[in-house]
Scaffold this motif. Structure first.
Motif, PDB file in Angstrom:
ATOM      1  N   ALA A  98       0.841  -1.198   0.000  1.00 30.38           N
ATOM      2  CA  ALA A  98       0.000   0.000   0.000  1.00 30.38           C
ATOM      3  C   ALA A  98       0.872   1.242   0.000  1.00 30.38           C
ATOM      4  CB  ALA A  98      -0.909   0.008   1.227  1.00 30.38           C
ATOM      5  N   VAL A  99       0.249   2.362  -0.354  1.00 26.39           N
ATOM      6  CA  VAL A  99       0.959   3.646  -0.373  1.00 26.39           C
ATOM      7  C   VAL A  99       0.264   4.617   0.569  1.00 26.39           C
ATOM      8  CG1 VAL A  99       1.637   5.627  -1.774  1.00 26.39           C
ATOM      9  CG2 VAL A  99       1.758   3.320  -2.748  1.00 26.39           C
ATOM     10  N   LEU A 100       1.000   5.084   1.569  1.00 27.05           N
ATOM     11  CA  LEU A 100       0.479   6.065   2.524  1.00 27.05           C
ATOM     12  C   LEU A 100       0.508   7.453   1.891  1.00 27.05           C
ATOM     13  CD1 LEU A 100      -0.321   6.946   5.466  1.00 27.05           C
ATOM     14  CD2 LEU A 100       2.134   7.229   5.874  1.00 27.05           C
ATOM     15  N   LEU A 101      -0.615   8.161   1.977  1.00 29.61           N
ATOM     16  CA  LEU A 101      -0.684   9.517   1.441  1.00 29.61           C
ATOM     17  C   LEU A 101      -0.250  10.481   2.534  1.00 29.61           C
ATOM     18  CD1 LEU A 101      -4.087   9.207  -0.455  1.00 29.61           C
ATOM     19  CD2 LEU A 101      -1.768   8.588  -1.216  1.00 29.61           C
ATOM     20  N   ARG A 102       0.901  11.082   2.384  1.00 31.17           N
ATOM     21  CA  ARG A 102       1.495  11.882   3.465  1.00 31.17           C
ATOM     22  C   ARG A 102       1.220  13.377   3.388  1.00 31.17           C
ATOM     23  NH1 ARG A 102       4.597  10.210   7.392  1.00 31.17           N
ATOM     24  NH2 ARG A 102       4.984  12.433   7.651  1.00 31.17           N
ATOM     25  N   ALA A 103       1.005  13.901   2.197  1.00 29.24           N
ATOM     26  CA  ALA A 103       0.771  15.349   2.098  1.00 29.24           C
ATOM     27  C   ALA A 103       0.238  15.711   0.725  1.00 29.24           C
ATOM     28  CB  ALA A 103       2.064  16.119   2.362  1.00 29.24           C
ATOM     29  N   GLY A 104      -0.394  16.873   0.682  1.00 29.52           N
ATOM     30  CA  GLY A 104      -0.915  17.368  -0.589  1.00 29.52           C
ATOM     31  C   GLY A 104      -1.098  18.874  -0.548  1.00 29.52           C
ATOM     32  N   GLU A 105      -1.287  19.415  -1.743  1.00 30.34           N
ATOM     33  CA  GLU A 105      -1.561  20.845  -1.885  1.00 30.34           C
ATOM     34  C   GLU A 105      -3.050  20.988  -2.155  1.00 30.34           C
ATOM     35  OE1 GLU A 105      -0.888  24.336  -5.261  1.00 30.34           O
ATOM     36  OE2 GLU A 105      -0.054  22.328  -5.557  1.00 30.34           O
ATOM     37  N   VAL A 106      -3.723  21.788  -1.363  1.00 31.00           N
ATOM     38  CA  VAL A 106      -5.159  21.993  -1.581  1.00 31.00           C
ATOM     39  C   VAL A 106      -5.324  22.846  -2.829  1.00 31.00           C
ATOM     40  CG1 VAL A 106      -7.297  22.950  -0.663  1.00 31.00           C
ATOM     41  CG2 VAL A 106      -5.690  21.795   0.870  1.00 31.00           C
ATOM     42  N   VAL A 107      -5.939  22.259  -3.862  1.00 26.09           N
ATOM     43  CA  VAL A 107      -6.110  22.991  -5.120  1.00 26.09           C
ATOM     44  C   VAL A 107      -7.539  23.478  -5.319  1.00 26.09           C
ATOM     45  CG1 VAL A 107      -4.166  21.914  -6.305  1.00 26.09           C
ATOM     46  CG2 VAL A 107      -6.411  20.821  -6.402  1.00 26.09           C
ATOM     47  N   SER A 108      -8.478  22.934  -4.549  1.00 27.99           N
ATOM     48  CA  SER A 108      -9.819  23.524  -4.536  1.00 27.99           C
ATOM     49  C   SER A 108     -10.501  23.167  -3.232  1.00 27.99           C
ATOM     50  CB  SER A 108     -10.642  23.056  -5.742  1.00 27.99           C
ATOM     51  OG  SER A 108     -11.094  21.750  -5.551  1.00 27.99           O
ATOM     52  N   GLY A 109     -11.463  23.983  -2.846  1.00 23.49           N
ATOM     53  CA  GLY A 109     -12.149  23.759  -1.583  1.00 23.49           C
ATOM     54  C   GLY A 109     -11.352  24.240  -0.382  1.00 23.49           C
ATOM     55  N   VAL A 110     -10.574  25.270  -0.562  1.00 20.22           N
ATOM     56  CA  VAL A 110      -9.762  25.792   0.549  1.00 20.22           C
ATOM     57  C   VAL A 110     -10.640  26.186   1.744  1.00 20.22           C
ATOM     58  CG1 VAL A 110      -8.207  27.650   1.276  1.00 20.22           C
ATOM     59  CG2 VAL A 110      -7.908  26.577  -0.949  1.00 20.22           C
ATOM     60  N   ASP A 111     -11.780  26.771   1.459  1.00 23.51           N
ATOM     61  CA  ASP A 111     -12.668  27.187   2.554  1.00 23.51           C
ATOM     62  C   ASP A 111     -13.147  25.997   3.377  1.00 23.51           C
ATOM     63  OD1 ASP A 111     -12.350  29.762   1.704  1.00 23.51           O
ATOM     64  OD2 ASP A 111     -14.297  29.902   0.694  1.00 23.51           O
ATOM     65  N   ALA A 112     -13.512  24.922   2.688  1.00 24.08           N
ATOM     66  CA  ALA A 112     -13.975  23.725   3.396  1.00 24.08           C
ATOM     67  C   ALA A 112     -12.840  23.123   4.221  1.00 24.08           C
ATOM     68  CB  ALA A 112     -14.505  22.699   2.394  1.00 24.08           C
ATOM     69  N   ALA A 113     -11.645  23.117   3.662  1.00 23.46           N
ATOM     70  CA  ALA A 113     -10.492  22.581   4.381  1.00 23.46           C
ATOM     71  C   ALA A 113     -10.184  23.435   5.604  1.00 23.46           C
ATOM     72  CB  ALA A 113      -9.276  22.526   3.459  1.00 23.46           C
ATOM     73  N   ARG A 114     -10.259  24.722   5.448  1.00 19.59           N
ATOM     74  CA  ARG A 114      -9.988  25.635   6.581  1.00 19.59           C
ATOM     75  C   ARG A 114     -11.042  25.485   7.666  1.00 19.59           C
ATOM     76  NH1 ARG A 114      -6.345  29.252   7.261  1.00 19.59           N
ATOM     77  NH2 ARG A 114      -4.855  29.753   5.632  1.00 19.59           N
ATOM     78  N   ALA A 115     -12.275  25.214   7.258  1.00 18.85           N
ATOM     79  CA  ALA A 115     -13.340  25.036   8.249  1.00 18.85           C
ATOM     80  C   ALA A 115     -13.054  23.820   9.122  1.00 18.85           C
ATOM     81  CB  ALA A 115     -14.689  24.884   7.539  1.00 18.85           C
ATOM     82  N   ARG A 116     -12.426  22.800   8.535  1.00 18.28           N
ATOM     83  CA  ARG A 116     -12.101  21.593   9.309  1.00 18.28           C
ATOM     84  C   ARG A 116     -10.824  21.766  10.119  1.00 18.28           C
ATOM     85  NH1 ARG A 116     -13.559  18.897   4.201  1.00 18.28           N
ATOM     86  NH2 ARG A 116     -15.671  18.106   4.458  1.00 18.28           N
TER      87      ARG A 116
END
Length: 207
Positions: A98-116
């Motif tokens: 398996a491949v662990l997802l360690r990080a990403g760049e938020v490319v859309s939905g920044v507001d939703a991500a910030r709310a969380r």
DNA sequence: GGGCCGATCAAG
DNA sequence: TTGATCGGCCCA
């Protein structure tokens, strides 16, 4: 239909060698909960008996069962009593890599991500770390076993804007892993600000 | 059934 | 550097 050069179907890449699968996931996008990230950092884990750091190392259990199935499904686990982390299952049935997802760049939905993740100051920190990434996308236990390549799945993996050329990918030892320091199975997009900090595993002092 | 420890994160 | 916090897994 256009015929520009395209990457091979993701499912077949994921079904192959875990290291190739990990590299090919960089630059792809993962969407869930109204947020999309472009994957910038991943780690490869091999299956039973081959990799002491793998959750499947000691064989199949209820927790890791999905890892033994076909590629492209989500292995989500709970850790440190409070965090969720997500893997993409790779290899053929019976091979629990398996491949662990360690990080990403938020490319859309920044507001939703910030709310969380209200405490975050800079956008680059929204999904900078495996548990942060899941938190930003609202991924938890309910995502366990989802087919990430199914268009109808609430958590979806797709192509991404463009392939990451091999010379733009850096590699090093995995984060927080006790052994196998010679194995450079952590892959990231070189120079990307959303890549998590490297922390070598520090064994607790024994009395 | 008991005990240990973790593929982490945020605050001090 | 440290505390939070609990599920999974090993061993008895």
């Amino acid at each position: 239909m256009g015929h520009a050069a395209r990457r091979p179907a993701l499912r077949s890449v994921l079904a192959g060698d875990v290291e190739d699968a990990a590299r090919s996931l960089l630059g792809r996008t993962l969407s869930a909960g109204g947020v999309t990230v472009r994957l910038t950092e991943v780690e490869a884990y091999a299956g039973t008996g081959e990799d002491p750091a793998s959750h499947a190392h000691r064989g199949q259990t209820t927790r890791n069962a999905i890892m033994f199935g076909p590629a492209g499904f989500a292995y989500v686990y709970f850790t440190y009593g409070m965090h969720w982390c997500m893997n993409v299952v790779t290899g053929t049935p019976g091979v629990a890599s398996a491949v662990l997802l360690r990080a990403g760049e938020v490319v859309s939905g920044v507001d939703a991500a910030r709310a969380r993740r209200p405490a975050v100051r800079r956008d680059v920190d929204l999904a900078r770390g495996p548990a942060r990434l899941c938190s930003a996308l609202g991924i938890d236990r309910s995502a366990y076993g989802l087919d990430l390549l199914d268009r109808a799945s609430p958590v979806r993996l797709s192509g991404g804007p463009s392939p990451v050329p091999p010379d733009a990918i850096a590699a090093g030892p995995r984060v927080g892993v006790t052994g196998a320091h010679d194995l450079e199975w952590r892959f990231w997009i070189a120079g990307d600000p959303t890549v998590s900090a490297y922390r070598r595993h520090v064994p607790k002092a024994r009395i």
